[in-house]
Design a protein around this motif. Sequence first.
Motif, PDB file in Angstrom:
ATOM      1  N   LEU A   1       0.835  -1.210   0.000  1.00  0.00           N
ATOM      2  CA  LEU A   1       0.000   0.000   0.000  1.00  0.00           C
ATOM      3  C   LEU A   1       0.862   1.250   0.000  1.00  0.00           C
ATOM      4  O   LEU A   1       0.494   2.277  -0.555  1.00  0.00           O
ATOM      5  CB  LEU A   1      -0.892   0.013   1.246  1.00  0.00           C
ATOM      6  CG  LEU A   1      -2.148  -0.831   1.215  1.00  0.00           C
ATOM      7  CD1 LEU A   1      -2.893  -0.690   2.538  1.00  0.00           C
ATOM      8  CD2 LEU A   1      -3.056  -0.402   0.076  1.00  0.00           C
TER       9      LEU A   1
ATOM     10  N   PHE B   1      -3.901  -1.428  -7.665  1.00  0.00           N
ATOM     11  CA  PHE B   1      -3.626  -2.859  -7.567  1.00  0.00           C
ATOM     12  C   PHE B   1      -4.263  -3.592  -8.744  1.00  0.00           C
ATOM     13  O   PHE B   1      -5.424  -3.349  -9.078  1.00  0.00           O
ATOM     14  CB  PHE B   1      -4.227  -3.425  -6.269  1.00  0.00           C
ATOM     15  CG  PHE B   1      -3.327  -3.301  -5.079  1.00  0.00           C
ATOM     16  CD1 PHE B   1      -2.692  -2.096  -4.798  1.00  0.00           C
ATOM     17  CD2 PHE B   1      -3.104  -4.385  -4.237  1.00  0.00           C
ATOM     18  CE1 PHE B   1      -1.858  -1.973  -3.695  1.00  0.00           C
ATOM     19  CE2 PHE B   1      -2.272  -4.267  -3.134  1.00  0.00           C
ATOM     20  CZ  PHE B   1      -1.659  -3.065  -2.861  1.00  0.00           C
TER      21      PHE B   1
ATOM     22  N   LEU C   1      -6.962   1.988  -5.594  1.00  0.00           N
ATOM     23  CA  LEU C   1      -7.101   2.181  -4.149  1.00  0.00           C
ATOM     24  C   LEU C   1      -6.924   3.627  -3.735  1.00  0.00           C
ATOM     25  O   LEU C   1      -7.528   4.092  -2.787  1.00  0.00           O
ATOM     26  CB  LEU C   1      -6.068   1.325  -3.421  1.00  0.00           C
ATOM     27  CG  LEU C   1      -6.406  -0.148  -3.329  1.00  0.00           C
ATOM     28  CD1 LEU C   1      -5.291  -0.886  -2.632  1.00  0.00           C
ATOM     29  CD2 LEU C   1      -7.703  -0.344  -2.569  1.00  0.00           C
TER      30      LEU C   1
ATOM     31  N   GLY D   1      -9.779   7.703  -6.577  1.00  0.00           N
ATOM     32  CA  GLY D   1     -11.122   7.480  -7.102  1.00  0.00           C
ATOM     33  C   GLY D   1     -11.796   6.236  -6.579  1.00  0.00           C
ATOM     34  O   GLY D   1     -12.995   6.215  -6.420  1.00  0.00           O
ATOM     35  N   GLY D   2     -11.034   5.198  -6.322  1.00  0.00           N
ATOM     36  CA  GLY D   2     -11.598   4.001  -5.736  1.00  0.00           C
ATOM     37  C   GLY D   2     -12.426   3.141  -6.681  1.00  0.00           C
ATOM     38  O   GLY D   2     -13.227   2.338  -6.232  1.00  0.00           O
TER      39      GLY D   2
ATOM     40  N   THR E   1     -17.417   1.051  -6.811  1.00  0.00           N
ATOM     41  CA  THR E   1     -16.571   2.148  -6.385  1.00  0.00           C
ATOM     42  C   THR E   1     -16.444   2.077  -4.877  1.00  0.00           C
ATOM     43  O   THR E   1     -17.444   1.872  -4.180  1.00  0.00           O
ATOM     44  CB  THR E   1     -17.186   3.499  -6.796  1.00  0.00           C
ATOM     45  OG1 THR E   1     -17.439   3.460  -8.189  1.00  0.00           O
ATOM     46  CG2 THR E   1     -16.255   4.645  -6.481  1.00  0.00           C
ATOM     47  N   LEU E   2     -15.221   2.229  -4.397  1.00  0.00           N
ATOM     48  CA  LEU E   2     -15.015   2.138  -2.946  1.00  0.00           C
ATOM     49  C   LEU E   2     -15.693   3.312  -2.263  1.00  0.00           C
ATOM     50  O   LEU E   2     -15.635   4.439  -2.735  1.00  0.00           O
ATOM     51  CB  LEU E   2     -13.528   2.159  -2.605  1.00  0.00           C
ATOM     52  CG  LEU E   2     -12.637   1.150  -3.303  1.00  0.00           C
ATOM     53  CD1 LEU E   2     -11.284   1.108  -2.630  1.00  0.00           C
ATOM     54  CD2 LEU E   2     -13.269  -0.227  -3.281  1.00  0.00           C
ATOM     55  N   SER E   3     -16.294   3.015  -1.133  1.00  0.00           N
ATOM     56  CA  SER E   3     -17.015   4.055  -0.396  1.00  0.00           C
ATOM     57  C   SER E   3     -16.043   5.135   0.057  1.00  0.00           C
ATOM     58  O   SER E   3     -14.948   4.860   0.523  1.00  0.00           O
ATOM     59  CB  SER E   3     -17.702   3.424   0.810  1.00  0.00           C
ATOM     60  OG  SER E   3     -17.997   4.409   1.743  1.00  0.00           O
TER      61      SER E   3
ATOM     62  N   ALA F   1      -9.044  -1.537   3.863  1.00  0.00           N
ATOM     63  CA  ALA F   1      -8.074  -0.997   2.913  1.00  0.00           C
ATOM     64  C   ALA F   1      -8.524  -1.292   1.487  1.00  0.00           C
ATOM     65  O   ALA F   1      -8.266  -0.510   0.575  1.00  0.00           O
ATOM     66  CB  ALA F   1      -6.700  -1.593   3.177  1.00  0.00           C
ATOM     67  N   PHE F   2      -9.211  -2.421   1.295  1.00  0.00           N
ATOM     68  CA  PHE F   2      -9.648  -2.786  -0.047  1.00  0.00           C
ATOM     69  C   PHE F   2     -11.056  -2.306  -0.379  1.00  0.00           C
ATOM     70  O   PHE F   2     -11.461  -2.328  -1.530  1.00  0.00           O
ATOM     71  CB  PHE F   2      -9.606  -4.306  -0.229  1.00  0.00           C
ATOM     72  CG  PHE F   2      -8.296  -4.800  -0.787  1.00  0.00           C
ATOM     73  CD1 PHE F   2      -7.927  -4.506  -2.102  1.00  0.00           C
ATOM     74  CD2 PHE F   2      -7.428  -5.543  -0.017  1.00  0.00           C
ATOM     75  CE1 PHE F   2      -6.728  -4.946  -2.617  1.00  0.00           C
ATOM     76  CE2 PHE F   2      -6.223  -5.991  -0.536  1.00  0.00           C
ATOM     77  CZ  PHE F   2      -5.871  -5.688  -1.840  1.00  0.00           C
ATOM     78  N   THR F   3     -11.815  -1.936   0.644  1.00  0.00           N
ATOM     79  CA  THR F   3     -13.214  -1.628   0.348  1.00  0.00           C
ATOM     80  C   THR F   3     -13.603  -0.201   0.679  1.00  0.00           C
ATOM     81  O   THR F   3     -14.712   0.217   0.374  1.00  0.00           O
ATOM     82  CB  THR F   3     -14.150  -2.576   1.115  1.00  0.00           C
ATOM     83  OG1 THR F   3     -13.825  -2.496   2.503  1.00  0.00           O
ATOM     84  CG2 THR F   3     -14.000  -3.999   0.653  1.00  0.00           C
ATOM     85  N   ARG F   4     -12.712   0.532   1.325  1.00  0.00           N
ATOM     86  CA  ARG F   4     -13.059   1.904   1.664  1.00  0.00           C
ATOM     87  C   ARG F   4     -11.919   2.806   1.229  1.00  0.00           C
ATOM     88  O   ARG F   4     -10.763   2.399   1.248  1.00  0.00           O
ATOM     89  CB  ARG F   4     -13.249   2.062   3.191  1.00  0.00           C
ATOM     90  CG  ARG F   4     -14.165   1.038   3.828  1.00  0.00           C
ATOM     91  CD  ARG F   4     -15.577   1.503   3.863  1.00  0.00           C
ATOM     92  NE  ARG F   4     -15.706   2.714   4.624  1.00  0.00           N
ATOM     93  CZ  ARG F   4     -16.567   2.892   5.619  1.00  0.00           C
ATOM     94  NH1 ARG F   4     -17.346   1.888   5.981  1.00  0.00           N
ATOM     95  NH2 ARG F   4     -16.664   4.030   6.250  1.00  0.00           N
ATOM     96  N   GLN F   5     -12.267   4.026   0.845  1.00  0.00           N
ATOM     97  CA  GLN F   5     -11.191   4.937   0.465  1.00  0.00           C
ATOM     98  C   GLN F   5     -10.509   5.532   1.685  1.00  0.00           C
ATOM     99  O   GLN F   5      -9.396   6.018   1.608  1.00  0.00           O
ATOM    100  CB  GLN F   5     -11.737   6.057  -0.419  1.00  0.00           C
ATOM    101  CG  GLN F   5     -12.294   5.494  -1.708  1.00  0.00           C
ATOM    102  CD  GLN F   5     -12.395   6.544  -2.787  1.00  0.00           C
ATOM    103  OE1 GLN F   5     -11.543   7.402  -2.917  1.00  0.00           O
ATOM    104  NE2 GLN F   5     -13.439   6.465  -3.574  1.00  0.00           N
ATOM    105  N   LYS F   6     -11.208   5.498   2.834  1.00  0.00           N
ATOM    106  CA  LYS F   6     -10.621   6.044   4.056  1.00  0.00           C
ATOM    107  C   LYS F   6     -10.589   4.953   5.112  1.00  0.00           C
ATOM    108  O   LYS F   6     -11.431   4.065   5.113  1.00  0.00           O
ATOM    109  CB  LYS F   6     -11.449   7.217   4.555  1.00  0.00           C
ATOM    110  CG  LYS F   6     -11.326   8.416   3.639  1.00  0.00           C
ATOM    111  CD  LYS F   6     -12.323   9.487   3.964  1.00  0.00           C
ATOM    112  CE  LYS F   6     -12.220  10.619   2.961  1.00  0.00           C
ATOM    113  NZ  LYS F   6     -13.448  11.402   2.907  1.00  0.00           N
TER     114      LYS F   6
ATOM    115  N   LEU G   1      -1.536   0.392   8.856  1.00  0.00           N
ATOM    116  CA  LEU G   1      -0.869   0.952   7.684  1.00  0.00           C
ATOM    117  C   LEU G   1       0.606   1.203   7.949  1.00  0.00           C
ATOM    118  O   LEU G   1       1.397   1.299   7.027  1.00  0.00           O
ATOM    119  CB  LEU G   1      -1.537   2.263   7.255  1.00  0.00           C
ATOM    120  CG  LEU G   1      -2.840   2.120   6.495  1.00  0.00           C
ATOM    121  CD1 LEU G   1      -3.194   3.424   5.838  1.00  0.00           C
ATOM    122  CD2 LEU G   1      -2.783   1.013   5.459  1.00  0.00           C
TER     123      LEU G   1
ATOM    124  N   GLN H   1     -18.994  -3.947   7.155  1.00  0.00           N
ATOM    125  CA  GLN H   1     -19.070  -2.631   7.802  1.00  0.00           C
ATOM    126  C   GLN H   1     -20.281  -2.578   8.726  1.00  0.00           C
ATOM    127  O   GLN H   1     -20.211  -2.076   9.825  1.00  0.00           O
ATOM    128  CB  GLN H   1     -19.189  -1.508   6.772  1.00  0.00           C
ATOM    129  CG  GLN H   1     -17.877  -1.184   6.126  1.00  0.00           C
ATOM    130  CD  GLN H   1     -17.735  -1.877   4.802  1.00  0.00           C
ATOM    131  OE1 GLN H   1     -18.280  -2.961   4.608  1.00  0.00           O
ATOM    132  NE2 GLN H   1     -16.995  -1.292   3.888  1.00  0.00           N
TER     133      GLN H   1
END
Lengths: 843, 675
Positions: A639, A645, A709, A712-713, A746-748, B595-600, B610, B652
Amino acid sequence: MSAQKDRWVPSLFLLFCACSIPTSGSAGLQQEQSPQHYFSGLEAGKASLAFFTPRVSPGAQPFLEQIESSAEALQDYGISVVKVNCPKEDASRYCGRENALRKAFLFRGNRLIREFPTDALFDVNSIIANVLFALLFNEVKYVETLADLENTENMLKGKSNMVFAYVPATGTAEHRAVMEAAFVYGTIHQFVLTTEAAVLKATSHDDPDVSSAQLLFCHCQRATDPAQPCRRTALGQPLTLLNIHRHLKLMAAPLVTEVAEDPEKVSTVHLQLGLPLVFILSQRETYEADRRTAEFVAWQLLGKAGVALLSRDLVDLNVLHRSNVALKTPDEGTPIQYLVLEDTDEVITLVEDKNKVKPIQEDEQEEEEENDEDEKENNNQDIQDDQVVEAVSRDKKRELPLEQILVLTEENFHSSLSEAARTVVLFYASWEAVSLAVLRSYSEVAAHLKGTLGVLLSRVNCWDWPGLCSQENVTQFPAIRIYKEGQRPVTYDGMWGTEELSSFILLSRAPCPLKLATMDEAEGYLRGEFPSELSSHPHTSLLGVFSTATSEAREAFEEAANILSGHIRMGMYLEDDALTLSRKYSVSPPALLLARDRGRSVEGIALSKHISQDMVQMIRYELLDIFPEITVSNLPWYLQLRKPFLILFSAGDISQMESKEMLKLAKGRAQQAFVACWLNLEKTPVGHGILRTYFSTVPSLPVLLWVNLHAGGQVFEFPSEQSVTEVNILSWLEKLQAGLEIPSSTLSEEDWKPPLPAYDFLQMMEPSVPELSLHASPQPGDTPAQHPPQSPGGDPAGGDPASLEEPSQESTALEGGSPGRGLRGTAPRLAARDKQGRRHSEL
Amino acid sequence: VGLALYAGSLCAVSGATFLYHDYCVIGAGPAGLQAAYFLQQAGRDYVVFERSHAPGSFFALYPRHRKLISINKQYTGKSNSEFNLRHDWNSLLSHDRRLLFRHYSSDFFPNADTMVRYLEDFASLLKLRVQYNTAIIHVTLEKNEQAWNGHYFLLTDQDRKTYKCSSLLVAAGTWVPNVVNFPGSEYVEGYETVSINPEDFAGQTVLILGRGNSAFETAENILGVTNFIHMVSRSRVRLSWATHYVGDLRAINNGLLDTYQLKSLDGLLEGDLEDLAIVKDKKGKLHITLRFYLENRNISAGIDSVTLPQDELDNFATRAPYDRVIRCLGWKFDFSIYNRSLRIMPGKGNIKKYPQIKPSYESRGTRGLFILGTASHSVDFRKSAGGFIHGFRYTARAVHRLLENRHHGVPWPSTVYPITQLTNSIIKRVNEASGLYQMFSVLADIILLRENATAFEYLEEYPAGVLAELETQTGRKAHSGLFVIIMEYGRNFSGADKDVFYYNRAVGEAQHAWQSNFLHPVIYYYKRLPTEREMRLRPPDWPLPRPDAIHHIVEDFLTDWTAPNAHILPLRRFLENCLSTDLRNFFAESCFLFAFTRQKLPPFCQQGYLRMQGLVGSQELRHHAVQAGLLQDYTHTDISGDRPPDSHDGSQDQLVGDRAIPVRPLQHLVNAKDE
């Protein structure tokens, strides 16, 4: 379900009113002095329900109460309810006869339409149902046989639609709902009602449940074939006025809506009623076929979703050309999903799955709401939602095997450190959850390393010895340090896991860097011949080669080794013939030699950076794999590269072909703009969680994804029909870069907000501490915005401060009444305490 | 001891010779020595002046009956040295573990001689610079723009030797006995000189003026040999266990209350001493009368000409003659040695025995003059412990830190932590900090938030009364909001007339924590530093102005606030809502999923996982988390793919914990205060 409840509430309320004030009667009830008065006042065409009572009312009171309480509801339908008093001497038709007094009479104008015996009017539902039924004689046709039904249906074909309802009995809430709906829609659709189970059975292919009411919408207006029955769409929900209304609205909507604007802006009755809208994306060339498809789908989805036909030629859509279906959900903010589907069944499954999930959630919510009502104080705020804290408290009764770990105190700390070559010290706080979680892993490390010479595992509880911890400069716990006589302690900075920690401790036993004295030793090192302390470490070895002159680089390397100690096996060769050694790997000193796979491949890298921090960075970077298997413990390293990725999710090991192709791809461009990696779902099962978030249904494995990652996600799925080859992937990536692909997900972007509100003590204090509000800060606008998630009225603790005060007064009063009450009856009081008590009584 | 050793510099001004020091401390009692210790540790130029030949001269004489009423608890069951100071009322603060009072005495209420010995050791073991046999008899100012505070302090001792200092710390205590003047007051003996031999009181009838601990201590001593003792004072007796104020009557001294209420002739009366008069009869017996009767009358005319109350009211309470009258009225600050230019004024009302000071302990009249120790008690008189060793040892440290910042550019000590440590740092302090506990409602820990609330700075034991001046007083910046951690008793719980043993006095449930009565931690949140005006306008009896949000940690029977659900969880929710973030801990696996499913990522994952410090957690723990519904177990997932996602989908949602097991309703009973 909830609509039904809504319906019930006002009627129950009316009932309640009527019961509590029986003499004054309810709002809608009129009174007439005598039958003469009544009949002279009747307007033509206006319906009224009358009942006649002698001045001294006999025992028919309950029936009268029910009538009185339906008065208001009936008034909504223009029906007045009149109570006519019978003068004593009156012996007319309605007053004179004894049994007339037990009946209610329905008039339109002054024409008697029906008389109801009291047993038909047992409650508000039955009164309204029966009265409307009598008045809507033409609008609602009652059928007793299938033949009657078919006759009606045939008569309507090509003219108008029919609403066919089955109720197990008249006078029920469902009957009332049907009648109320007929009152509104009776002029538009023909209503047909039956109570015959046989009729219902005959209209249905499968065995219907005759104990519950059913409603079918029969599309007779479109029907042309006299031999065929009209198409039917059943109301899949309980018969309530709201559900029926909703159903009829949906049936009235056009089967397929043609749209020529941005789907984001389109809104139809379906979306307004909380149903999804399916867009069939059409092109001029295929318009006719698409229209047929849309109609077909629309029939299948009637009542479940709306269908719109979107002409792509008219709207400039920034979506994949291949996409043929779009799905818009009523939830605000959810983006439109564009899909490539091959079969109309897929469209139907898609919608039905969406709907299937939803009712469950709704049920859950309702249940929760009910729970909330039950225990208003428990807003879940006092329920632990921290996985670590909860796990540790659930585990607290288990005795940890800590015999192997020496307990250090202020007294024995320094003396113990000198006992072993190396002392590992865990600094923790016995009340802190993360510390205790690490202590558990640490005890496993201790078991694992049992018998390892030269390493002593120990721990310091900073809650017992705060002085020692601050003296050792431990301000946060947990912290693990390795103390070695005469050297600065090394702080562990890796994952808090058993394996990682064990490996660190083992590797820390050897000096870092390991100084190699002869060329033979150095070459042996590269071949994987290590001293025993280092042999257990499976990973890449690193050898720094320096000529005696390059002291700057050497010093930086030594410092870097110090930092990386415990994580990486590092050696150093510093002799006159260093050049000879490095030349073999076509570099010249200062240089790094990386020996992968026990020396099967050795790579030489020239050292250009002479600052230890940069060197650490460089070494870490060089040690990253080209095509790694991503695991929970190595993800952070990748990361850090802050690149997208390209990840292959696989159910188990990946096939050689995939591995070869991906490796080729990864190696192909040394300075890749992405991390190529794979994930073994068997080893890293949490990967299932990732896939479930990306896709509504888990795709067939293996699946190759591009995950943006850091920017934009967006998540893109490599077409499953293509095989995973370098060429295919590259061309896909090109399309992707060119914006020709649509993200699957799209990632939340959501922030991490407080999961639940806090207790608003400030608000609770205000009533009892008046000076607080008096001395409120000068800017009244600047009120504390402390509790964002507060829903209106959803804050049970703070919502009603008065109710807070009360129980405590109550309980003190109670206690005051029986002073010196002992322990007797403690248990029942404890049980009762939950209800009334916020304070403890004696225990 | 050579003076030259101490002299920082020697200078000559207008012919006179001054010995100069940056800091002068008057008095080598506990407060003076405590201040000296911190000055010494910081390497400052200072000197302590002590009129006696040894430290603690007050304790050499007082209490007369030699029993200290400050507790010396040997055992607490804990090894935490900071926590143990909560129950050690005699030790001064130092790094030297030998200097703990429990090494000096094993008595719960130690002898005053032990205190003198302890103070001697404290001064000598720590090599504090004390100049004995130096009584400062005059203090004046010398204007000088170069000086730290615009003036120097000039101190003159009994030998006319003069000393010059930039900053003056007055730790002289209150040692001037309070006296009352009324006709016949010459017959009154003072506490400071009265005999302490009970035999001298055998068969006597005694009247004691005053109702403080010295009065009761005197009575206690002679209770067994007198005919009876009467005690008179203006106000009613205040019992320290009812008021939570250690200066009120302590249970150890209250034997006379016992004998009074158990009808053993002794008694307690209320009356204004100013109205009294005493006349002596021929037999030497002392009669109580009222000043009113004596007006315009010559007292020397003899008792027969004086009206006694019983002449008019024949059941007058104190009609019996007394053999002795003893005055036990306490002490006041010695205001006499300060030049008027210093404007050292007595306080108003019941704090007139103390000089007027600001909540920062600086004199209201003179910049650079700080009052330490007992004399500084006006700040928290009848509230907290600032007038006693176990309180002022902390305020002396606070004053030292203010001075370090003001004069030496050393900001208030602080530690910076990542935001994930917020809950922990508060829990750690409220459970062990002794300064917060002893100086409740006066000293407060301050948390200054850094921008974006990713980190914070922790400052310990800052005087809450000068919160508005925090930035200038500490040299730290408060731009992104702050938390103030302080300890409080319930607002209407303690008091002279309150029943502190009423049923249901203890609150057990976290959601009603604000009604807690016993000492408990309170956390104030301000989005910005309160202004001085807001401080001035704060509600009466409130240590701080109205905050933007407040949190009470529910009172605890064991004063142990580490319960995960009752103490830590509500605190975390409060902090989360103030900062608008999620402060939960997560296992590495959850962070991996995020890390893979959320931007934050939540702060715990950002600052731990991290940075390669993820919490992996043992098998058992992860299993427990799964059972609690807070972690999803994916190992047994059906991967065929044809099954639609079930309601367990979406971890979540899982983590919001909607399916967690509710707290057992009985768990908080552990907090019940009643036996």
